[in-house]
Design an enzyme around this catalytic site. Sequence first.
Site, PDB file in Angstrom:
ATOM      1  N   HIS A   1      85.234 -28.169  17.789  1.00  0.00           N
ATOM      2  CA  HIS A   1      86.300 -28.145  16.776  1.00  0.00           C
ATOM      3  C   HIS A   1      87.657 -27.930  17.455  1.00  0.00           C
ATOM      4  O   HIS A   1      88.141 -26.813  17.560  1.00  0.00           O
ATOM      5  CB  HIS A   1      86.010 -27.019  15.783  1.00  0.00           C
ATOM      6  CG  HIS A   1      86.799 -27.099  14.522  1.00  0.00           C
ATOM      7  ND1 HIS A   1      86.280 -26.732  13.307  1.00  0.00           N
ATOM      8  CD2 HIS A   1      88.078 -27.498  14.266  1.00  0.00           C
ATOM      9  CE1 HIS A   1      87.200 -26.889  12.367  1.00  0.00           C
ATOM     10  NE2 HIS A   1      88.304 -27.354  12.944  1.00  0.00           N
TER      11      HIS A   1
ATOM     12  N   LEU B   1      93.788 -31.937  18.733  1.00  0.00           N
ATOM     13  CA  LEU B   1      94.617 -32.386  19.859  1.00  0.00           C
ATOM     14  C   LEU B   1      95.915 -33.039  19.409  1.00  0.00           C
ATOM     15  O   LEU B   1      96.764 -33.362  20.241  1.00  0.00           O
ATOM     16  CB  LEU B   1      93.815 -33.345  20.750  1.00  0.00           C
ATOM     17  CG  LEU B   1      92.607 -32.722  21.446  1.00  0.00           C
ATOM     18  CD1 LEU B   1      91.881 -33.755  22.298  1.00  0.00           C
ATOM     19  CD2 LEU B   1      93.017 -31.526  22.308  1.00  0.00           C
ATOM     20  N   ARG B   2      96.058 -33.267  18.110  1.00  0.00           N
ATOM     21  CA  ARG B   2      97.312 -33.694  17.463  1.00  0.00           C
ATOM     22  C   ARG B   2      97.781 -35.107  17.804  1.00  0.00           C
ATOM     23  O   ARG B   2      98.640 -35.641  17.117  1.00  0.00           O
ATOM     24  CB  ARG B   2      98.442 -32.707  17.774  1.00  0.00           C
ATOM     25  CG  ARG B   2      98.182 -31.270  17.367  1.00  0.00           C
ATOM     26  CD  ARG B   2      97.861 -31.146  15.890  1.00  0.00           C
ATOM     27  NE  ARG B   2      97.765 -29.765  15.454  1.00  0.00           N
ATOM     28  CZ  ARG B   2      97.076 -29.360  14.399  1.00  0.00           C
ATOM     29  NH1 ARG B   2      96.387 -30.236  13.698  1.00  0.00           N
ATOM     30  NH2 ARG B   2      97.049 -28.098  14.037  1.00  0.00           N
TER      31      ARG B   2
ATOM     32  N   ASN C   1      92.332 -35.182  11.891  1.00  0.00           N
ATOM     33  CA  ASN C   1      93.566 -35.086  11.108  1.00  0.00           C
ATOM     34  C   ASN C   1      94.810 -35.309  11.963  1.00  0.00           C
ATOM     35  O   ASN C   1      95.687 -34.455  12.099  1.00  0.00           O
ATOM     36  CB  ASN C   1      93.645 -33.748  10.362  1.00  0.00           C
ATOM     37  CG  ASN C   1      93.549 -32.538  11.271  1.00  0.00           C
ATOM     38  OD1 ASN C   1      93.127 -32.635  12.419  1.00  0.00           O
ATOM     39  ND2 ASN C   1      93.942 -31.386  10.754  1.00  0.00           N
TER      40      ASN C   1
ATOM     41  N   ASP D   1      88.250 -32.214   8.156  1.00  0.00           N
ATOM     42  CA  ASP D   1      88.706 -30.841   8.381  1.00  0.00           C
ATOM     43  C   ASP D   1      90.182 -30.672   8.056  1.00  0.00           C
ATOM     44  O   ASP D   1      91.022 -31.484   8.427  1.00  0.00           O
ATOM     45  CB  ASP D   1      88.466 -30.428   9.831  1.00  0.00           C
ATOM     46  CG  ASP D   1      88.846 -28.976  10.051  1.00  0.00           C
ATOM     47  OD1 ASP D   1      88.285 -28.114   9.345  1.00  0.00           O
ATOM     48  OD2 ASP D   1      89.719 -28.702  10.885  1.00  0.00           O
TER      49      ASP D   1
ATOM     50  N   HIS E   1      84.635 -28.874   5.866  1.00  0.00           N
ATOM     51  CA  HIS E   1      85.603 -27.787   5.681  1.00  0.00           C
ATOM     52  C   HIS E   1      85.341 -27.243   4.279  1.00  0.00           C
ATOM     53  O   HIS E   1      85.746 -27.849   3.288  1.00  0.00           O
ATOM     54  CB  HIS E   1      87.030 -28.344   5.816  1.00  0.00           C
ATOM     55  CG  HIS E   1      88.110 -27.373   5.476  1.00  0.00           C
ATOM     56  ND1 HIS E   1      88.913 -26.794   6.435  1.00  0.00           N
ATOM     57  CD2 HIS E   1      88.543 -26.881   4.291  1.00  0.00           C
ATOM     58  CE1 HIS E   1      89.791 -26.000   5.848  1.00  0.00           C
ATOM     59  NE2 HIS E   1      89.584 -26.031   4.553  1.00  0.00           N
TER      60      HIS E   1
ATOM     61  N   ASN F   1      93.403 -21.159   8.132  1.00  0.00           N
ATOM     62  CA  ASN F   1      92.540 -21.635   7.057  1.00  0.00           C
ATOM     63  C   ASN F   1      91.164 -21.972   7.630  1.00  0.00           C
ATOM     64  O   ASN F   1      91.072 -22.859   8.491  1.00  0.00           O
ATOM     65  CB  ASN F   1      93.155 -22.878   6.409  1.00  0.00           C
ATOM     66  CG  ASN F   1      92.388 -23.347   5.195  1.00  0.00           C
ATOM     67  OD1 ASN F   1      91.410 -22.740   4.778  1.00  0.00           O
ATOM     68  ND2 ASN F   1      92.833 -24.458   4.617  1.00  0.00           N
TER      69      ASN F   1
ATOM     70  N   ASP G   1      88.440 -24.064  16.751  1.00  0.00           N
ATOM     71  CA  ASP G   1      89.419 -24.520  15.765  1.00  0.00           C
ATOM     72  C   ASP G   1      90.826 -24.415  16.362  1.00  0.00           C
ATOM     73  O   ASP G   1      91.779 -23.998  15.697  1.00  0.00           O
ATOM     74  CB  ASP G   1      89.317 -23.719  14.464  1.00  0.00           C
ATOM     75  CG  ASP G   1      90.062 -24.391  13.309  1.00  0.00           C
ATOM     76  OD1 ASP G   1      90.582 -25.509  13.496  1.00  0.00           O
ATOM     77  OD2 ASP G   1      90.149 -23.780  12.223  1.00  0.00           O
TER      78      ASP G   1
ATOM     79  N   HIS H   1     100.631 -25.736  16.861  1.00  0.00           N
ATOM     80  CA  HIS H   1     101.711 -26.107  15.948  1.00  0.00           C
ATOM     81  C   HIS H   1     103.051 -25.987  16.662  1.00  0.00           C
ATOM     82  O   HIS H   1     103.254 -25.087  17.488  1.00  0.00           O
ATOM     83  CB  HIS H   1     101.725 -25.205  14.715  1.00  0.00           C
ATOM     84  CG  HIS H   1     100.615 -25.476  13.749  1.00  0.00           C
ATOM     85  ND1 HIS H   1     100.461 -26.695  13.121  1.00  0.00           N
ATOM     86  CD2 HIS H   1      99.605 -24.692  13.300  1.00  0.00           C
ATOM     87  CE1 HIS H   1      99.404 -26.644  12.324  1.00  0.00           C
ATOM     88  NE2 HIS H   1      98.858 -25.443  12.417  1.00  0.00           N
TER      89      HIS H   1
END
Length: 425
Positions: free
Chosen positions: A56, A59-60, A90, A150, A177, A276, A303, A307
């Site tokens: 989980h 890596l954006r 995502n 997720d 999720h 979350n 996870d 950011h």
Amino acid sequence: MSAYLITSVSVVGGPPTDLLIRDGVVAEVGAGLSAPDATVIDGTGLVALPGLVDLHTHLREPGREDAETVESGSRAAAMGGYTAVCAMANTSPVADTAGVVEQVWRLGREAGLVDVQPIGAVTVGLAGERLAELGAMADSAARVRIFSDDGHCVADPLLMRRALEYVKAFDGIIAQHAEEPRLTEGAQMHEGEVSTRLGLIGWPAVAEEAIIARDVLLTEHVGSRLHVCHVSTAGSVEVLRQAKARGVRVTAEVTPHHLLLTDERAESYDPVFKVNPPLRTAADIAALRAALADGVIDVIATDHAPHAVEDKECEWAYARPGMLGLETALSIALDVLGPEWDLIAERMSRTPARIAGLTGHGIDPAPGVPANLTLVDPAAHRTIEPAELASRSRNTPYARMTLPGRIVATFLRGEPTVLDGKAVK
């Protein structure tokens, strides 16, 4: 390829021995090994583990390269002792097509620091309305086997059933999720005594537990495979315990932060603690730790959620949820479990590799196996300085905390990605 001789190292907590790495594999294991052409690493006091595997990771890339890239996230993973990570869907664009998952997979190969295995989205655009191209992603070069929305729950039970039925054809997994969205509208933290005192809208435990209970029943009915992401409550543990006792094909993960940090951290209003699912209570933590020890929870997964500064250094209500995790996960495991090396290897390497179907990973160092391994100094302690992290982001909840353990070296197929605690490239 290079050769490395690691002397007097403990393999998964066993007696000291020598490891010779050559041509990408562990060539020999035994006392008093000699290899004149090999680079010698003194393993005295170190523990060799199979390279860690994370089910989980965010890596954006593509889309939020300001927060993380495949390369920077891979470097953070290697620094944390990982040799393989599963990249969540995502991104922007969402990894809901063969083209996007292949892009992430190729970026991982180009970085060459860990094996990056993409996770595909369950639904188009994570919107929860229609299934994504599950078969095309499974047949792509990335060979996707795990699918997850997720960050969003697959809340529609009919859509969830169809997803479970679809992936059954190729023994795929739906990773859920678990969050009933109608019960968490506007939620800012765990619903309980602390949220009441702070005047913040609460995220009730039942919102997680209800979805897990529903999905366990759907999985049992379909005969497919379900993986539950970031389990966070004692009630969820009991649902999983009962399901496993009935033979349902369900696995589950817990994050390092849900094993250590409670909802009381929100009293600081520091958004670094907003995540979350939210941080829960001490009673939940105790239940999660017990479930991890007895196998009801199968895996520790980070996870890892980097950011950008503007998404975290703002008012609590507007901050994005998520924490960094790759570079500190093993230290948290040591802090929580102690030097239970076989259990750590099982929960952080062998089992996640098996769930993800990652051939060559999750195998204890032994003659002839791929040299995917990490060396840990359990006696060392380090103070976490955000500016020294390999990730592009700095949202670690462990800033300036002193944690046990230090990654000395990480090897991916016999080539070092970390040596003497420093990234090789």
